[in-house]
Scaffold this motif. Structure first.
Motif, mmCIF file in Angstrom:
data_model
loop_
_atom_site.group_PDB
_atom_site.id
_atom_site.type_symbol
_atom_site.label_atom_id
_atom_site.label_comp_id
_atom_site.label_asym_id
_atom_site.label_seq_id
_atom_site.Cartn_x
_atom_site.Cartn_y
_atom_site.Cartn_z
ATOM 1 N N UNK A 138 0.828 -1.205 0.000
ATOM 2 C CA UNK A 138 0.000 0.000 0.000
ATOM 3 C C UNK A 138 0.865 1.259 0.000
ATOM 4 N N UNK A 139 2.028 1.206 0.645
ATOM 5 C CA UNK A 139 2.941 2.350 0.665
ATOM 6 C C UNK A 139 3.579 2.548 -0.706
ATOM 7 N N UNK A 140 3.880 1.445 -1.379
ATOM 8 C CA UNK A 140 4.437 1.543 -2.725
ATOM 9 C C UNK A 140 3.424 2.154 -3.692
ATOM 10 N N UNK A 141 2.183 1.701 -3.579
ATOM 11 C CA UNK A 141 1.138 2.241 -4.446
ATOM 12 C C UNK A 141 0.957 3.729 -4.181
ATOM 13 N N UNK A 142 0.904 4.093 -2.894
ATOM 14 C CA UNK A 142 0.733 5.491 -2.526
ATOM 15 C C UNK A 142 1.857 6.343 -3.092
ATOM 16 N N UNK A 143 3.077 5.868 -2.947
ATOM 17 C CA UNK A 143 4.220 6.637 -3.443
ATOM 18 C C UNK A 143 4.186 6.755 -4.953
ATOM 19 N N UNK A 144 3.811 5.694 -5.636
ATOM 20 C CA UNK A 144 3.756 5.740 -7.101
ATOM 21 C C UNK A 144 2.683 6.722 -7.574
ATOM 22 N N UNK A 145 1.539 6.743 -6.907
ATOM 23 C CA UNK A 145 0.488 7.694 -7.277
ATOM 24 C C UNK A 145 0.959 9.118 -7.024
ATOM 25 N N UNK A 146 1.639 9.338 -5.907
ATOM 26 C CA UNK A 146 2.170 10.671 -5.613
ATOM 27 C C UNK A 146 3.148 11.108 -6.707
ATOM 28 N N UNK A 147 4.015 10.203 -7.113
ATOM 29 C CA UNK A 147 4.980 10.527 -8.161
ATOM 30 C C UNK A 147 4.287 10.786 -9.491
ATOM 31 N N UNK A 148 3.178 10.069 -9.715
ATOM 32 C CA UNK A 148 2.437 10.308 -10.965
ATOM 33 C C UNK A 148 1.843 11.706 -10.970
ATOM 34 N N UNK A 149 1.353 12.169 -9.834
ATOM 35 C CA UNK A 149 0.825 13.526 -9.757
ATOM 36 C C UNK A 149 1.949 14.553 -9.890
ATOM 37 N N UNK A 150 3.099 14.237 -9.297
ATOM 38 C CA UNK A 150 4.238 15.152 -9.394
ATOM 39 C C UNK A 150 4.767 15.231 -10.820
ATOM 40 N N UNK A 151 4.508 14.206 -11.609
ATOM 41 C CA UNK A 151 4.972 14.187 -13.000
ATOM 42 C C UNK A 151 4.165 15.116 -13.890
#
Length: 231
Positions: free
Chosen positions: A82-95
């Motif tokens: 769940x932490x990996x998914x959260x971080x990946x979504x955050x990075x997608x928004x930052x992109x």
């Protein structure tokens, strides 16, 4: 190294972005991108036959690639799923380099004749996230994971577009709640499968899911219309 058509698409997207806030992802923006980039109109139509719609698609897919590259640079080995998914979504928004481009894109893909394309893009983002965090499922779970994450990401983007909080902390809280909901669903599903009645209720759905297989990463090499580099 990107293919020539991808380079042209990227050039057109960069030229289009300053116009999207005013004209959206429409024909006026596409024509302005051609004029500003200096790309031959015939070439532009060749790489983007649907005009600005194809530029919007290319812009979205570029964000997926940026997210994956950023995630691979981070040390995530100790993180839970769940932490990996959260971080990946955050990075997608930052992109996302241009919030207005995404806002206009959301409107574009909400149109009935573009809805299928929008759904494909959401699915593609979910697939990119699951792939980069190391998902190895090959059965029906491959589909359910991406379907659920598509909904989570889509809802999070809509919330993010209206988030005025400093550092988008409210978006992070919203994302945490959505992923918590997913985890609760998965926990409930596991408990259901462990109970006597639940096993009977889930027997057919579980059987059908077990028969599903994730699509091959690459199509078979012996199909017609493919190019194989000489040895």
């Amino acid at each position: 190294m990107p293919a020539p058509h991808e380079t042209v698409l990227a050039t057109l997207v960069d030229a289009a972005l300053p116009h999207v806030a005013f004209d959206g992802w429409g024909e006026a923006t596409f024509r302005a991108a051609i004029a500003d980039s200096g790309v031959d109109p015939a070439v532009a139509r060749g790489v983007a036959p649907r005009g600005a719609l194809d530029l919007a698609v290319a812009y979205h897919k570029a964000g997926d690639r940026v997210m994956q590259e950023a995630y691979r640079r981070e040390d995530t080995a100790a993180l839970k799923i769940r932490e990996k998914i959260t971080r990946a979504v955050e990075l997608r928004l930052e992109a996302i380099s241009d919030r207005e481009a995404v806002r206009r894109g959301t409107t574009l893909f909400a149109l009935p004749h573009n809805a299928a394309t929008g759904a494909q893009l959401l699915w593609g983002t979910a697939d990119a996230i699951w792939t980069v965090i190391g998902d190895t499922s090959t059965d029906g779970n491959w589909y359910t994971k991406r379907a659920i994450l598509s909904g989570v990401y889509g809802a999070t983007v809509l919330y993010w577009l209206g988030d005025q909080s400093e550092g988008q902390v409210e978006t992070r809280a919203f994302l945490d709640r959505r992923i918590a909901d997913v985890m609760t669903f998965e926990k409930t599903k596991a408990q259901l499968n462990q109970s006597a009645i639940g096993k009977q209720l889930m027997a057919l759905p579980n059987f059908l899911l077990s028969q599903m297989r994730a699509p091959a990463a690459m199509p078979p090499a012996d199909l017609p219309g493919q190019f194989r580099a000489p040895d």
